[in-house]
Design a protein around this motif. Structure first.
Motif, mmCIF file in Angstrom:
data_model
loop_
_atom_site.group_PDB
_atom_site.id
_atom_site.type_symbol
_atom_site.label_atom_id
_atom_site.label_comp_id
_atom_site.label_asym_id
_atom_site.label_seq_id
_atom_site.Cartn_x
_atom_site.Cartn_y
_atom_site.Cartn_z
ATOM 1 N N ARG A 45 -85.574 -15.787 41.561
ATOM 2 C CA ARG A 45 -84.936 -16.198 40.295
ATOM 3 C C ARG A 45 -83.480 -16.459 40.620
ATOM 4 O O ARG A 45 -82.820 -15.605 41.198
ATOM 5 C CB ARG A 45 -85.105 -15.055 39.281
ATOM 6 C CG ARG A 45 -84.424 -15.222 37.980
ATOM 7 C CD ARG A 45 -85.102 -16.178 37.049
ATOM 8 N NE ARG A 45 -86.275 -15.666 36.368
ATOM 9 C CZ ARG A 45 -87.060 -16.446 35.608
ATOM 10 N NH1 ARG A 45 -86.789 -17.730 35.468
ATOM 11 N NH2 ARG A 45 -88.113 -15.938 34.997
ATOM 12 N N GLY A 46 -82.967 -17.664 40.251
ATOM 13 C CA GLY A 46 -81.608 -18.021 40.671
ATOM 14 C C GLY A 46 -81.561 -17.976 42.191
ATOM 15 O O GLY A 46 -82.403 -18.553 42.864
ATOM 16 N N ASN A 89 -81.295 -16.773 33.974
ATOM 17 C CA ASN A 89 -81.509 -17.332 35.317
ATOM 18 C C ASN A 89 -81.119 -16.363 36.432
ATOM 19 O O ASN A 89 -80.582 -16.748 37.466
ATOM 20 C CB ASN A 89 -80.779 -18.673 35.496
ATOM 21 C CG ASN A 89 -81.294 -19.404 36.733
ATOM 22 O OD1 ASN A 89 -82.468 -19.284 37.083
ATOM 23 N ND2 ASN A 89 -80.416 -20.126 37.408
ATOM 24 N N ARG A 90 -81.355 -15.079 36.197
ATOM 25 C CA ARG A 90 -81.182 -14.074 37.253
ATOM 26 C C ARG A 90 -81.997 -12.840 36.889
ATOM 27 O O ARG A 90 -82.380 -12.660 35.730
ATOM 28 C CB ARG A 90 -79.707 -13.706 37.453
ATOM 29 C CG ARG A 90 -79.059 -13.079 36.255
ATOM 30 C CD ARG A 90 -77.545 -13.005 36.427
ATOM 31 N NE ARG A 90 -76.947 -12.421 35.237
ATOM 32 C CZ ARG A 90 -76.720 -11.129 35.058
ATOM 33 N NH1 ARG A 90 -77.048 -10.264 35.996
ATOM 34 N NH2 ARG A 90 -76.177 -10.666 33.954
#
Ligand code: FE2
Length: 468
Positions: A45-46, A89-90
């Motif tokens: 993720r990211g 987004n993390r």
């Protein structure tokens, strides 16, 4: 990089219900229903990677086989944590093999994310996405839309519903367990009716957090083998260490065997055995002498955890070999009175015909390593059938660089031990995935049918079949 790593190199892409092309053969008459499979679809993720294969967000594949042909859809389970992390987004939450990024005073005590990635339970009105650390998520059986976190009418939010429920073939009662943490560590046992509703519970105090992934039904007993893995709770609780990294292999403690009564869910007895580790059991039964027979995949130690931790990196450094074993246990003392390695081939993901759960049976299907596979590089790649009566292993006919998921057995008529074996295969030669249907009696012959899938489906964990 080994060929299999391409299947997990990027997050898997969802697809809505689509017809599947037939690549070869025909869908057998009589094979009507849905195959569901769960597994981690996203391992990054990211710019962050998960810490362990078990940390990936669950994505579910449904393949419907009907008179009109085959359709399929593949969807991430829209858990609360998944949605929040998608927005940010993390990664925001700690998990089995990862700590939450950031200073500990901000992250201390943060709940782990329910990744809903381990298995599925198909009920009449809903599909459950299972994970051993929490309540299940309910999904639409047809299009896999996520509905809600589901407490099955009777679980509190701290009572997980683990990923290996067992269904009694005669009554339809669903047996399961979950380990809850509080002032004490509790092994909760559950019985659910056919709709999934939990109708009976019991609890048993453990002396600390234990790693229990699966259990076995054998005649009138419920049995757990508790491996000698102990958790350094403080570093994990403070967020300095992930749960996985806080686990220590303590062979001097031996494996504990816990026996419960299946009707009352009450504790019967416990005993000690030699140290081993297992994730999964094939099955169990009570023999004519009244002893408990259990077949399972046994590892000599806990290096399998490190091996599975390395999978998301695309490269394995730590080999781990589990093999099929059988033990005989005296139910009065929980002592092992006989133990035998049945196969020398590295294997896991054993399954049996569902109508023989808890009873004597003949065929175990499982994932195995290819002959002469380099275990410091390869993952389980191929499926096989072990005939307990003839002590014979039949390995599927599959080309190089193909990676088969856990086999799923479907009887050709109800309560038959003959039928079809379904497996979702990643074809590393062509970088695509397909469903293969084998005749269970001719696993070493070409598949009866191959159906093309629109996207690559990464290797996953467990699935089920729901007859249509
Ligand atoms: Fe499992």
């Amino acid at each position: 990089m080994p060929n299999w790593s391409q299947a997990i190199a990027k997050p898997a892409e969802e697809f809505p219900l689509k017809p599947l092309p037939i690549l070869s053969g025909e869908i057998p008459d009589g094979l009507r229903g849905t195959l569901y499979r769960n597994g981690p679809g996203r391992l990054e993720r990211g710019d962050q990677k998960v810490g362990h294969w078990f940390d990936g967000d669950g994505a579910i594949l449904a393949i419907h086989l009907t008179e009109e042909g085959a359709t399929a859809t593949y969807r991430y389970v829209q858990t609360e944590g998944y949605q929040k992390e998608a927005e940010a987004n993390r990664y925001l939450y700690p998990n089995y093999g990862m700590t939450v990024p950031g200073p500990f005073w901000k992250t201390w005590g943060k709940d782990v994310k329910n990744v809903a990635n381990t298995s599925v339970l198909a009920l009449p009105e809903k599909l459950l996405a299972l994970w051993e650390g929490g309540n299940p998520y309910a999904l639409n059986l047809h299009n896999l839309e996520t509905k809600t976190l589901d407490n099955l009418d009777n679980l509190n939010e701290k009572q997980p519903f683990s990923a290996h429920p067992k269904i009694d073939p005669e009554t339809g009662i669903i047996y399961n367990f979950g380990i809850s943490l509080g002032a004490k560590v509790t092994l909760n046992l559950y019985k659910s009716d056919r709709t999934g509703k939990v109708v009976q519970k019991s609890d048993y105090s453990l002396e600390g957090l234990r790693l229990i992934h699966d259990f076995v039904l054998a005649g009138s007993y419920i049995i757990f083998f508790v491996p000698p893995v102990r958790v350094k709770l403080l570093p994990a609780a403070l967020g300095f260490s992930s749960l996985s990294d806080a686990m220590e292999w303590k062979p001097e403690l031996g494996t504990e065997i816990l026996i419960f009564d299946r009707d009352s869910l009450s504790f019967v007895t416990k005993g000690k055995a030699a140290p081993w580790f297992q994730w999964h059991y094939s099955n169990g039964y009570v023999d004519e002498q009244g002893n408990i027979i259990v077949e399972f995949v046994r590892y000599p130690d806990f290096s399998t955890n490190q091996n599975l931790k390395e999978i998301p990196t695309g490269k394995i450094k730590t080999p781990a070999k589990g093999t099929l074993w059988e033990v005989e246990i005296d139910p009065k003392t929980a002592k092992v009175i006989r133990q035998e390695q049945l196969l020398d081939r590295g294997s896991d993901f054993p399954i049996i015909p569902p109508h023989q759960t808890g009873q004597n049976w003949r065929y175990t299907y499982l994932s195995v390593h290819r002959e002469n596979a380099d275990l410091s590089e390869e993952i389980l790649g191929i499926i096989a059938r072990y005939d307990r009566q003839l002590n014979k292993l039949t390995v599927a006919n599959m080309e190089e660089n193909l990676y088969a998921s856990e086999p799923i057995f479907v009887p050709n008529i109800p309560n038959s031990e003959i039928g079809w074996v379904l497996t979702v295969v990643y074809d590393g030669n062509e970088h695509r995935s397909e469903l293969r249907i084998y005749d269970s009696e001719e696993l070493d012959k070409p598949p009866l049918c191959r159906l093309g899938l629109p996207n690559v489906i990464p290797m996953g964990f467990h699935g089920t079949w729901k007859a249509g």
